[in-house]
Write a protein that holds these residues in place. Structure first.
Motif, PDB file in Angstrom:
ATOM      1  N   VAL A  16       9.413   4.781   4.461  1.00 50.30           N
ATOM      2  CA  VAL A  16       9.079   6.143   4.225  1.00 50.30           C
ATOM      3  C   VAL A  16      10.191   6.713   3.236  1.00 50.30           C
ATOM      4  O   VAL A  16      11.537   6.569   3.276  1.00 50.30           O
ATOM      5  CB  VAL A  16       9.186   6.912   5.615  1.00 50.30           C
ATOM      6  N   ILE A  17       9.701   7.374   2.168  1.00 51.95           N
ATOM      7  CA  ILE A  17      10.337   7.895   1.126  1.00 51.95           C
ATOM      8  C   ILE A  17      10.127   9.653   1.059  1.00 51.95           C
ATOM      9  O   ILE A  17       9.202  10.124   1.066  1.00 51.95           O
ATOM     10  CB  ILE A  17       9.796   7.594  -0.369  1.00 51.95           C
ATOM     11  N   ASP A  18      11.234  10.321   1.553  1.00 48.45           N
ATOM     12  CA  ASP A  18      11.451  11.447   1.890  1.00 48.45           C
ATOM     13  C   ASP A  18      11.816  12.043   0.363  1.00 48.45           C
ATOM     14  O   ASP A  18      12.893  12.149   0.094  1.00 48.45           O
ATOM     15  CB  ASP A  18      12.418  11.751   3.113  1.00 48.45           C
ATOM     16  N   LEU A  52       0.916  -1.253   0.092  1.00 51.41           N
ATOM     17  CA  LEU A  52      -0.139  -0.024   0.008  1.00 51.41           C
ATOM     18  C   LEU A  52       0.717   1.239  -0.105  1.00 51.41           C
ATOM     19  O   LEU A  52       1.808   1.112   0.692  1.00 51.41           O
ATOM     20  CB  LEU A  52      -0.801   0.046   1.275  1.00 51.41           C
ATOM     21  N   THR A  53       0.696   2.065  -0.854  1.00 50.62           N
ATOM     22  CA  THR A  53       1.337   3.315  -0.813  1.00 50.62           C
ATOM     23  C   THR A  53       0.260   4.750  -0.787  1.00 50.62           C
ATOM     24  O   THR A  53      -0.463   4.989  -1.333  1.00 50.62           O
ATOM     25  CB  THR A  53       1.897   3.598  -2.517  1.00 50.62           C
ATOM     26  N   TRP A  54       0.932   5.496   0.451  1.00 44.81           N
ATOM     27  CA  TRP A  54       0.218   6.666   0.772  1.00 44.81           C
ATOM     28  C   TRP A  54       0.997   7.723   0.384  1.00 44.81           C
ATOM     29  O   TRP A  54       2.418   7.631   0.841  1.00 44.81           O
ATOM     30  CB  TRP A  54      -0.164   6.770   2.120  1.00 44.81           C
ATOM     31  N   ALA A  55       0.712   8.885  -0.358  1.00 46.78           N
ATOM     32  CA  ALA A  55       1.708  10.175  -0.671  1.00 46.78           C
ATOM     33  C   ALA A  55       1.056  11.100  -0.225  1.00 46.78           C
ATOM     34  O   ALA A  55      -0.209  11.659  -0.258  1.00 46.78           O
ATOM     35  CB  ALA A  55       1.753  10.108  -2.165  1.00 46.78           C
ATOM     36  N   PHE A  56       1.920  11.907   0.776  1.00 44.27           N
ATOM     37  CA  PHE A  56       1.183  13.243   1.125  1.00 44.27           C
ATOM     38  C   PHE A  56       1.886  14.564   0.476  1.00 44.27           C
ATOM     39  O   PHE A  56       2.983  14.547   0.154  1.00 44.27           O
ATOM     40  CB  PHE A  56       1.700  13.319   2.709  1.00 44.27           C
ATOM     41  N   LEU A  57       0.807  15.100  -0.066  1.00 44.37           N
ATOM     42  CA  LEU A  57       1.419  16.232  -1.207  1.00 44.37           C
ATOM     43  C   LEU A  57       0.402  17.522  -0.986  1.00 44.37           C
ATOM     44  O   LEU A  57      -0.554  17.476  -0.379  1.00 44.37           O
ATOM     45  CB  LEU A  57       1.247  15.873  -2.285  1.00 44.37           C
ATOM     46  N   ALA A  99      10.831  -1.639  -2.963  1.00 44.43           N
ATOM     47  CA  ALA A  99      10.543  -1.604  -1.599  1.00 44.43           C
ATOM     48  C   ALA A  99      10.229  -2.946  -1.266  1.00 44.43           C
ATOM     49  O   ALA A  99       9.485  -3.706  -1.632  1.00 44.43           O
ATOM     50  CB  ALA A  99       9.323  -0.699  -1.296  1.00 44.43           C
ATOM     51  N   ASP A 100      10.868  -3.354  -0.132  1.00 49.78           N
ATOM     52  CA  ASP A 100      10.491  -4.509   0.777  1.00 49.78           C
ATOM     53  C   ASP A 100       9.463  -4.159   1.732  1.00 49.78           C
ATOM     54  O   ASP A 100      10.333  -3.975   2.910  1.00 49.78           O
ATOM     55  CB  ASP A 100      11.660  -5.180   1.034  1.00 49.78           C
ATOM     56  N   ALA A 101       8.227  -3.767   1.608  1.00 44.73           N
ATOM     57  CA  ALA A 101       7.581  -3.210   2.749  1.00 44.73           C
ATOM     58  C   ALA A 101       6.060  -3.498   2.651  1.00 44.73           C
ATOM     59  O   ALA A 101       5.756  -4.019   1.365  1.00 44.73           O
ATOM     60  CB  ALA A 101       7.841  -1.677   2.629  1.00 44.73           C
ATOM     61  N   ASP A 102       5.314  -3.448   3.591  1.00 47.46           N
ATOM     62  CA  ASP A 102       3.798  -3.726   3.482  1.00 47.46           C
ATOM     63  C   ASP A 102       3.285  -2.284   3.040  1.00 47.46           C
ATOM     64  O   ASP A 102       2.287  -2.228   2.386  1.00 47.46           O
ATOM     65  CB  ASP A 102       3.474  -4.136   4.888  1.00 47.46           C
ATOM     66  N   VAL A 103       3.784  -0.960   3.554  1.00 45.34           N
ATOM     67  CA  VAL A 103       3.399   0.124   3.300  1.00 45.34           C
ATOM     68  C   VAL A 103       4.451   1.175   3.032  1.00 45.34           C
ATOM     69  O   VAL A 103       5.624   1.019   3.561  1.00 45.34           O
ATOM     70  CB  VAL A 103       2.657   0.770   4.663  1.00 45.34           C
ATOM     71  N   VAL A 104       4.190   2.068   1.952  1.00 43.17           N
ATOM     72  CA  VAL A 104       5.369   2.764   1.567  1.00 43.17           C
ATOM     73  C   VAL A 104       4.506   4.294   1.892  1.00 43.17           C
ATOM     74  O   VAL A 104       3.158   4.422   1.242  1.00 43.17           O
ATOM     75  CB  VAL A 104       5.668   2.816  -0.111  1.00 43.17           C
ATOM     76  N   TRP A 144       2.215   5.040  13.120  1.00 42.34           N
ATOM     77  CA  TRP A 144       1.011   4.561  13.211  1.00 42.34           C
ATOM     78  C   TRP A 144       1.001   3.061  12.548  1.00 42.34           C
ATOM     79  O   TRP A 144       0.539   2.106  13.048  1.00 42.34           O
ATOM     80  CB  TRP A 144      -0.101   5.251  12.584  1.00 42.34           C
ATOM     81  N   HIS A 145       1.435   2.989  11.244  1.00 41.68           N
ATOM     82  CA  HIS A 145       1.172   1.713  10.628  1.00 41.68           C
ATOM     83  C   HIS A 145       2.515   0.639  11.400  1.00 41.68           C
ATOM     84  O   HIS A 145       2.037  -0.485  11.396  1.00 41.68           O
ATOM     85  CB  HIS A 145       1.733   1.907   8.961  1.00 41.68           C
ATOM     86  N   ALA A 146       3.659   1.206  11.618  1.00 42.30           N
ATOM     87  CA  ALA A 146       4.459   0.220  12.274  1.00 42.30           C
ATOM     88  C   ALA A 146       4.080  -0.240  13.692  1.00 42.30           C
ATOM     89  O   ALA A 146       4.459  -1.400  13.824  1.00 42.30           O
ATOM     90  CB  ALA A 146       6.017   1.034  12.338  1.00 42.30           C
ATOM     91  N   ALA A 147       3.246   0.508  14.287  1.00 46.77           N
ATOM     92  CA  ALA A 147       2.634   0.072  15.714  1.00 46.77           C
ATOM     93  C   ALA A 147       1.799  -1.148  15.290  1.00 46.77           C
ATOM     94  O   ALA A 147       1.558  -1.848  16.193  1.00 46.77           O
ATOM     95  CB  ALA A 147       1.839   1.200  16.398  1.00 46.77           C
TER      96      ALA A 147
END
Length: 212
Positions: A35-37, A2-7, A74-79, A25-28
């Motif tokens: 997190v991609i900055d 799942l990918t959430w983008a804040f913009l 990405a090796d992640a559940d959430v980006v 929150w997701h990690a908890a």
């Protein structure tokens, strides 16, 4: 994944605060988070490095091409993408990759205008992708609901052409102080309980819109 983008088209609307808290929150919840900055100021990567949150990996992306590579590898559940200030090529790439585009918006006229530009970009990305993604959610952030301006902003955000989150993030000192204390409101105890509750409600709402 799942990918959430804040913009947003404007800086200073609180997207980094929301992105960092979304990652924690997701990690908890036991999810592996990348997190991609993509912001030149590197605020979220610096903040999260100081927090050292288990389950959260941080990377930077200097441009659209690097952002694409980061997500693809990405090796992640959430980006979680903390987008650059302004509507850069990296921002446009984030919309190509995102499942959910989160657009924070303050209560000022300038904030609402900037959010309008971001909404236009989301709609163009959705058309280019030929489907319903990215889903878009406008988030009223740093709002004083007891003021006339705050109440008017709640009404104005519904006219921007995308779904506004029911959850409003109210202006609170603890949210402004969290980065300086190298923590998040989720770890600040009773003094930040109301802010933590607001964010939990917001992220649950965003997760529902993503079907997660």
């Amino acid at each position: 994944m799942l990918t959430w983008a804040f913009l947003n088209a404007k800086g200073g609307v609180g997207k980094t605060v929301l992105a960092v808290h979304a990652a924690v929150w997701h990690a908890a919840k036991g999810r592996r988070v990348l997190v991609i900055d993509a912001d030149a100021q590197a605020s979220s990567s610096t903040w999260l490095a100081e927090c050292a949150t288990p389950g959260v990996v941080v990377a930077t992306a200097a441009d659209a091409e690097q952002l694409q590579r980061r997500v693809a590898g990405a090796d992640a559940d959430v980006v979680v993408i903390d987008g650059a200030g302004g509507l850069s090529t990296a921002t446009r790439q984030a919309l190509v990759l995102a499942d959910v585009a989160v657009v924070p918006c303050g209560a000022s006229v300038l904030d609402l205008r900037a959010a309008r530009l971001a909404v236009d970009l989301v709609q163009a990305a959705r058309q280019a992708r030929g489907g319903g993604k990215p889903a878009a959610r406008l988030v009223l952030n740093r709002v004083q609901l007891h003021t006339t301006l705050g109440q008017e902003s709640v009404q104005a955000i519904t006219q921007l052409g995308e779904t506004a989150c029911r959850t409003v993030i109210r202006q609170r000192t603890c949210l402004a102080d969290a980065a300086g204390q190298a923590t998040t409101v989720f770890s600040m105890g009773a003094a930040a309980a109301d802010a933590a509750d607001d964010l939990d409600k917001l992220f649950r709402e965003l997760a529902r819109c993503a079907g997660n």
